[in-house]
Design an enzyme around this catalytic site. Structure first.
Site, PDB file in Angstrom:
ATOM      1  N   LYS A 116       5.548   3.134  14.928  1.00 39.60           N
ATOM      2  CA  LYS A 116       5.706   1.875  15.645  1.00 39.60           C
ATOM      3  C   LYS A 116       6.189   2.079  17.086  1.00 39.60           C
ATOM      4  CE  LYS A 116       7.028  -0.745  11.500  1.00 39.60           C
ATOM      5  NZ  LYS A 116       5.942  -1.616  11.088  1.00 39.60           N
ATOM      6  N   HIS A 235      10.099  -9.769   4.045  1.00 39.34           N
ATOM      7  CA  HIS A 235       9.184  -9.298   5.093  1.00 39.34           C
ATOM      8  C   HIS A 235       7.844  -8.864   4.540  1.00 39.34           C
ATOM      9  CE1 HIS A 235      12.293  -9.694   8.017  1.00 39.34           C
ATOM     10  NE2 HIS A 235      13.074  -8.834   7.403  1.00 39.34           N
ATOM     11  N   GLU A 293       2.289  -4.340  15.636  1.00 35.04           N
ATOM     12  CA  GLU A 293       1.740  -3.054  15.212  1.00 35.04           C
ATOM     13  C   GLU A 293       0.263  -3.221  14.902  1.00 35.04           C
ATOM     14  OE1 GLU A 293       3.082  -1.472  11.540  1.00 35.04           O
ATOM     15  OE2 GLU A 293       2.853  -3.353  10.462  1.00 35.04           O
ATOM     16  N   ASN A 295      -2.561  -2.028  12.057  1.00 35.45           N
ATOM     17  CA  ASN A 295      -2.838  -1.369  10.789  1.00 35.45           C
ATOM     18  C   ASN A 295      -4.253  -0.828  10.840  1.00 35.45           C
ATOM     19  OD1 ASN A 295      -0.326  -1.817   9.540  1.00 35.45           O
ATOM     20  ND2 ASN A 295      -0.903  -3.940   9.200  1.00 35.45           N
ATOM     21  N   ARG A 297      -6.649   0.139   8.957  1.00 30.24           N
ATOM     22  CA  ARG A 297      -7.302   0.152   7.636  1.00 30.24           C
ATOM     23  C   ARG A 297      -7.707  -1.267   7.294  1.00 30.24           C
ATOM     24  NH1 ARG A 297      -3.155  -2.603   5.201  1.00 30.24           N
ATOM     25  NH2 ARG A 297      -1.094  -2.023   5.912  1.00 30.24           N
TER      26      ARG A 297
END
Ligand code: ADP
Length: 649
Positions: A116, A235, A293, A295, A297
């Site tokens: 991150k 979260h 961020e 991801n 995928r």
């Protein structure tokens, strides 16, 4: 296009990938751990290969073994799904080295976005807005605390290697910083083997808005609209939808452009998601969103994007990986209607969303919605993997209709055995504020009192008691050698009944572990059962288990069993001061010693299960006795850990 694919994953996502692969004519190759030998994904693929013991670290995460199976079975490509090795650059490299195509971005892009802190630095440079905070190299607690002071509270500590909400702590006060830092680092080490953290300003009334992007190997990149994933617990996403409520076409274009810029900055290819956090306090605004961020995928929640675009994202992944160009240009990406997804988990919302394990005694889904699942009736939810049971997706012309359809489908879902969050999900879909578009990421936490279902469902308890009685009657009749259809008298019962008035019985029962009494009245029409004056529900379904009846009503499960006066505590929440493990897991730390005095609510031990930490607290003031475990020990569900003895003074 490829002729075969090895799916390096399990559960619903392995099944979902196999579906598209089979439709495209690929031979599908599954892998499975010992715990998954009979799993759905194994049966849904053309062939399947064992890869080791149940723990993922010894099976699904062993790169060499996966490559070996891929080689032997002649797989042309490997789809990693999400989680597990999907964002592991070494795995992508190992695939390439073996001459097998990795369905995902280049290893360099995975690395660039993998941490991150580095990703934030990169995005800052590319001109994408990032959340203010500290994401530098220095990690001394005193230095980080100073930085925290400068950033200001509330703030978030995040594991730089983090994911799935793990290794993340919100801190509201300067005095609480060290404790939160320690907890975040501990979770970061156990989950990711990397203690480093970053600090971020906590955005108030935050909404989680993410952009699905796609890039091909020919320099083209587009976005496929946004998803709103603001409804979260711990979260972690629980309900996701597309499009985001309150999103304008202009803002979508701007955020989409930022997302595409992020992808191009790291030489991306394939499916990816760029996550933004938006300040929802005054509605979505062009100057109120920041990169969180990326991801690298496919996401769990990709089906809502598929619903509103009519596209198959897994098919796109295969096509792009096979060298094809993106099938659409940005201006031709559809956006039709509204889609909402609910993640059905085996967990107990009433006990801090603790994962719940066990056999699914019953599992049935209604029609009219998309259901992606990797389990079926009789499957076990084990402590080894994510406790997701299924994803349910509703698509309709409007948000209201999609939420109505999803709520109704959730309420009609039959899932018995482990605890589930079905009732909570249905309540969320029906929650007025959420429906009015007034929500942020703490919506669930804030509204737990009204969403959680509150006190026991007495109507369901009464229904369960009636079922228990009916079952007992059949047994009694059998033992007396009578034909089953000869009406038996309840007075034949010899066990546990107490006569309280001329034609009423009191039957001691346990409802979700809590002792209650069912009142059974016999009249001309047969037996009428009530609990606390509430008559048995007419709209419930009974799922019998060996020693209990699981009653399903409006998405909620109530477990009713006969109270056995001799057996003592049946639930670890019982009032005798015994502390039991709420689930299979590992004792991370013991925070008390034998003989120590504790206050009600004081933390006694921390158990780690499914990579999450759960604090066990004292049920009353007292003294610690009989500690039966040590840090590092594995404990089984409901194993006795210690007792909090009452102190008489
Ligand atoms: P992970 O990779 O562990 O999922 P993320 O960075 O994606 O962690 O954050 C997960 C969730 O935490 C977000 O969806 C959001 O709800 C919340 N969150 C993250 N950063 C912030 C922030 N700076 N302020 C407020 N909430 C945040």
């Amino acid at each position: 296009m490829f002729a075969s694919v090895l799916i390096a994953n399990r559960g619903e996502i392995a099944c979902r990938i196999a579906r598209s692969a089979a439709r495209l004519g690929l031979r599908t190759i599954a892998v499975y751990s010992q715990a998954d030998a009979g799993a759905l994904h194994v049966r849904q693929c053309d062939e399947a290969h064992p890869i080791g013991p149940a723990p993922a670290a010894e099976s699904y995460l062993v790169i060499d073994r996966l490559i070996e199976v891929a080689r032997k079975s002649g797989a042309q490509c490997i789809h990693p799904g999400y989680g597990l090795l999907s964002e592991n650059a070494e795995f992508a490299e190992a695939c390439a080295a073996a001459g097998i195509v990795f369905i995902g971005p280049p290893p360099s892009a995975i690395r660039a976005m993998g941490l991150k802190d580095r990703a934030k630095a990169l995005m800052e440079k590319a001109g994408v807005p990032v959340v203010p905070g500290y994401h530098g190299e220095r990690q001394e607690p005193a230095f980080l605390k100073q930085k925290a002071y400068e950033i200001g509270y509330p703030l978030l500590i995040k594991a730089v290697a983090g994911g799935g909400g793990k290794g993340m702590r919100r801190v509201d006060k300067h005095a609480e910083f060290e404790a939160a830092l320690e907890a975040a680092q501990r979770e970061a080490v156990s989950s990711f083997g990397d203690a480093r953290v970053l600090i971020e300003k906590y955005i108030s009334a935050p909404r989680h808005i993410e952009l699905q992007i796609f890039a091909d190997g020919h320099g083209n990149a587009i976005h496929l609209n946004e998803r709103d994933c603001s409804l979260q617990r711990r979260h972690q996403k629980v309900i996701e939808e597309a499009p985001a409520p309150g999103m304008s076409a202009e803002l979508r274009a701007a955020m989409g452009e930022a997302a595409v810029k992020a992808a191009l900055a790291v030489g991306y290819a394939g499916a990816g998601t760029v996550e933004f956090i938006a300040d929802g306090s005054k509605g979505l605004r062009p100057d109120g969103y920041w990169f969180m961020e990326m991801n690298t995928r496919l996401q769990v929640e990709h089906p809502v994007t598929e619903a509103i675009t009519g596209l198959d994202l897994v098919e796109w992944q295969f096509r792009v990986a096979a060298g094809e160009r993106l099938p659409l240009t940005q201006d031709r990406v559809p956006l039709r209607g509204h889609a909402v997804e609910a993640r059905i988990y085996a967990e107990d919302p009433a006990r801090g969303f603790l994962p719940s394990t066990g056999t699914l005694l019953a599992l049935q889904f209604p029609g009219g919605v998309r259901v992606d699942t990797g389990v079926e009736q009789g499957s076990a939810i084990t402590p080894y993997y994510d406790p997701m049971i299924a994803k349910m997706i509703a698509h309709a012309p409007t948000r209201e209709a999609a939420l109505d359809g999803l709520a109704s489908a959730l309420e009609r879902t039959i899932a018995a055995g482990p605890h589930t969050n079905l009732a909570l999900l249905a309540a969320l879909c029906r929650a007025e504020e959420f429906r009015a578009g007034q929500f942020d990421t703490s919506f669930i936490e804030r509204n737990m009192a009204t969403l959680g279902g509150g006190s026991a469902d007495y109507a369901a308890a009464a229904f369960g008691a009636a079922e228990l009685l009916a079952r007992d009657m059949v047994r009694i009749k059998r033992s007396l050698g009578r034909a089953a259809d000869v009406p038996a008298s309840p007075w034949d019962a010899t066990d546990g009944f107490q006569l309280s008035s001329a034609r009423a019985l009191r039957l001691p029962i346990l409802v979700d572990g809590a002792p209650l009494q069912a009142e059974v009245k016999y009249g001309p029409g047969g037996a009428a059962v009530a609990v606390d004056g509430v008559a048995a529900a007419l709209d419930a379904t009974a799922i019998p288990a060996a020693d209990a009846i699981h009653v399903l009503r409006q998405g909620r499960q109530t477990v009713v069993r006969r109270a056995d006066p001799g057996s003592g505590d049946l639930d670890h929440a019982s009032g005798d001061g015994q502390i039991r493990a709420p689930m299979h897991g590992k004792v991370l730390v013991l925070l008390v010693a034998d003989g120590e005095r504790v206050k009600k609510g004081q933390r006694l031990a921390i158990i780690e299960a499914m990579k999450m930490e759960h604090a066990l607290t004292a049920p009353r003031d007292g003294r610690v006795a009989g500690i039966a475990v040590a840090a590092g020990m594995q404990v089984a569900e409901s194993a006795k850990l210690m007792t909090i003895e009452a102190i008489d003074e």
